[in-house]
Scaffold this active site. Structure first.
Site, mmCIF file in Angstrom:
data_model
loop_
_atom_site.group_PDB
_atom_site.id
_atom_site.type_symbol
_atom_site.label_atom_id
_atom_site.label_comp_id
_atom_site.label_asym_id
_atom_site.label_seq_id
_atom_site.Cartn_x
_atom_site.Cartn_y
_atom_site.Cartn_z
ATOM 1 N N THR A 114 0.882 -1.169 0.000
ATOM 2 C CA THR A 114 0.000 0.000 0.000
ATOM 3 C C THR A 114 0.907 1.202 0.000
ATOM 4 O O THR A 114 2.045 1.102 0.428
ATOM 5 C CB THR A 114 -0.802 0.016 1.330
ATOM 6 O OG1 THR A 114 -1.737 -1.056 1.315
ATOM 7 C CG2 THR A 114 -1.548 1.305 1.561
ATOM 8 N N ARG B 289 -13.646 -7.939 -1.235
ATOM 9 C CA ARG B 289 -12.975 -7.724 0.065
ATOM 10 C C ARG B 289 -12.486 -6.271 0.173
ATOM 11 O O ARG B 289 -11.899 -5.730 -0.750
ATOM 12 C CB ARG B 289 -11.795 -8.683 0.203
ATOM 13 C CG ARG B 289 -10.958 -8.510 1.478
ATOM 14 C CD ARG B 289 -9.750 -7.621 1.275
ATOM 15 N NE ARG B 289 -8.836 -7.652 2.418
ATOM 16 C CZ ARG B 289 -7.812 -6.832 2.576
ATOM 17 N NH1 ARG B 289 -7.567 -5.897 1.685
ATOM 18 N NH2 ARG B 289 -7.022 -6.929 3.626
ATOM 19 N N THR C 128 -0.055 0.394 6.854
ATOM 20 C CA THR C 128 0.021 -0.649 5.838
ATOM 21 C C THR C 128 0.136 -1.989 6.565
ATOM 22 O O THR C 128 0.455 -2.028 7.755
ATOM 23 C CB THR C 128 1.243 -0.478 4.914
ATOM 24 O OG1 THR C 128 2.431 -0.538 5.701
ATOM 25 C CG2 THR C 128 1.212 0.849 4.175
ATOM 26 N N GLY C 129 -0.104 -3.069 5.854
ATOM 27 C CA GLY C 129 -0.011 -4.392 6.467
ATOM 28 C C GLY C 129 -1.362 -5.077 6.486
ATOM 29 O O GLY C 129 -2.269 -4.700 5.726
HETATM 30 N N1 ASP Z 1 -3.521 -2.751 4.431
HETATM 31 C C1 ASP Z 1 -3.757 -3.168 3.082
HETATM 32 C C2 ASP Z 1 -4.962 -4.038 3.041
HETATM 33 O O1 ASP Z 1 -5.164 -4.830 3.932
HETATM 34 C C3 ASP Z 1 -2.651 -3.916 2.448
HETATM 35 C C4 ASP Z 1 -1.267 -3.483 2.799
HETATM 36 O O2 ASP Z 1 -1.054 -2.444 3.347
HETATM 37 O O3 ASP Z 1 -0.322 -4.208 2.520
HETATM 38 O O4 ASP Z 1 -5.681 -3.988 2.066
#
Ligand code: ASP
Length: 352
Positions: free
Chosen positions: A205, A233, A256-257
């Site tokens: 992200t 989703r 992020t995550g």
């Molecule tokens: N947080 C984002 C999500 O769950 C993905 C990411 O940041 O890697 O869609």
């Protein structure tokens, strides 16, 4: 090609080597500061935001509002087909279709907007801004978000690049030996399609937040979300309070995550509230990580020591220009530009 950061380090190293100082410099690299002089502008982002923060800062120095600046910055990443976590070239959902989530917040006016599960539009951040500015709503999703984008002149395009399609196909073909999708194999191969090693589900992200010359704070989080997700989703990125929060009197935070973990803890708003209570940005991010850990009770998500098997990272700054980041697990860096030099990567704190 050397990245600007690598190039700068290379030039610094060459200069120092000429002066015979390289060994001592390498032993004790200068520590980046975690604040900018009060009242000075600032742009921070997730680790893929070096270019984005540089672009945002360049605009802020010309007098731009922080929201215009962060959007110009993240648009670079959304337009980059080689970043598989955002916009064009993002990894698709389970059905092979790219679905994007994005949110924006404009601190000076206390407004926000977001889109989720948006297909075929490469800059969902710009659509999120229009939701904020040109509707009486905050969040539009799916077909409605696409219809709204088209009404405002956005053109549809196929966002699935060959590289992203091939990664998706490889994932699909190695899911199970019980389905009908087969990876390349020889006539001798047993159990064709059985997964041989755990296939890491890529996340990624960009979150970018900035403080402009007038003290205005704005932010944006934009993503293609969890790779190969179930169609429809929605992660944390477009949910205000989870993937992004801005309070013009306090500061900004984004994440992020693993979005599912953050959705269950609404952490970005918590980071800002922790800063309001007096915590420094890094400490506030660490507390949000701890909150996620406490909230995570499902055994399938925990390792043998009861720690989450996933990661979530936070990026934050306060109105005074102090900034910081933290993640549950080590190894993450975030991008910072304080206007005095080019963007740099700063190591974040971690819980474990
Ligand atoms: N947080 C984002 C999500 O769950 C993905 C990411 O940041 O890697 O869609």
């Amino acid at each position: 090609m050397l990245s600007p950061l690598t190039r700068r380090r290379f030039l610094q190293a060459a200069t120092l080597a000429g002066a015979g100082q390289l060994a001592s410099q390498a032993a004790a690299p200068p520590q980046p500061t975690s604040s900018t002089p009060a009242g000075r502008p600032l742009a921070i982002a997730s680790g893929n935001g070096l270019q984005a923060t540089a672009r945002a800062m360049a605009l802020i120095q010309q007098g731009a509002d922080a929201l215009d600046a962060v959007l110009a910055g993240v648009n670079l990443v959304e337009d980059d087909p080689n970043d598989h976590t955002v916009g064009l070239g993002g990894y698709p959902n389970e059905a092979g279709v790219v679905e994007l989530d994005a949110s924006v917040m404009h601190g000076p006016t206390g407004r926000g907007g977001a889109v989720a599960a948006l297909q075929n539009i490469r800059n969902p951040s710009n659509v999120a801004r229009l939701v904020m500015e040109r509707t009486d709503h905050v969040l539009l999703v799916g077909a409605g978000a696409l219809q709204f984008a088209k009404a405002h002149g956005f053109t549809e395009e196929n966002l699935l690049t060959n590289a992203a399609r091939e990664a998706w196909l490889k994932w699909k073909e190695s899911l199970s030996a019980q389905d009908d999708w087969l990876p390349p194999h020889s006539i001798q191969t047993p159990d064709v399609g059985a997964r041989r090693a755990p296939f890491a589900r890529p996340y990624g992200t960009i979150n970018c937040n900035a403080l402009d010359q007038r003290g205005g704070i704005s932010g944006c989080t934009t993503t293609s979300g969890l790779a190969f997700k179930i169609p429809g989703r929605v992660g944390d990125s477009p949910i205000l309070g989870a993937g992004l929060w801005v309070d013009n009197e306090v500061g900004a935070a984004g994440s992020t995550g693993r979005g599912e973990a953050n959705l269950l803890a609404c952490s970005s708003v918590m980071v800002v509230e922790y800063m309001r209570q007096g915590l420094a940005p890094e400490a506030a991010c660490l507390r949000a990580c701890q909150r996620i850990v406490t909230q995570t009770k499902m055994r399938r998500l925990l390792d043998d020591q009861g720690r989450p098997k996933f990661n979530v990272s936070f990026y934050a700054f306060n109105k005074q220009g102090d900034f910081g980041g933290a993640a549950i697990w080590p190894g993450f860096k975030f991008a910072v530009n304080t206007g005095e030099a080019e963007s740099r990567l700063v190591a974040g704190a971690h819980l474990y």
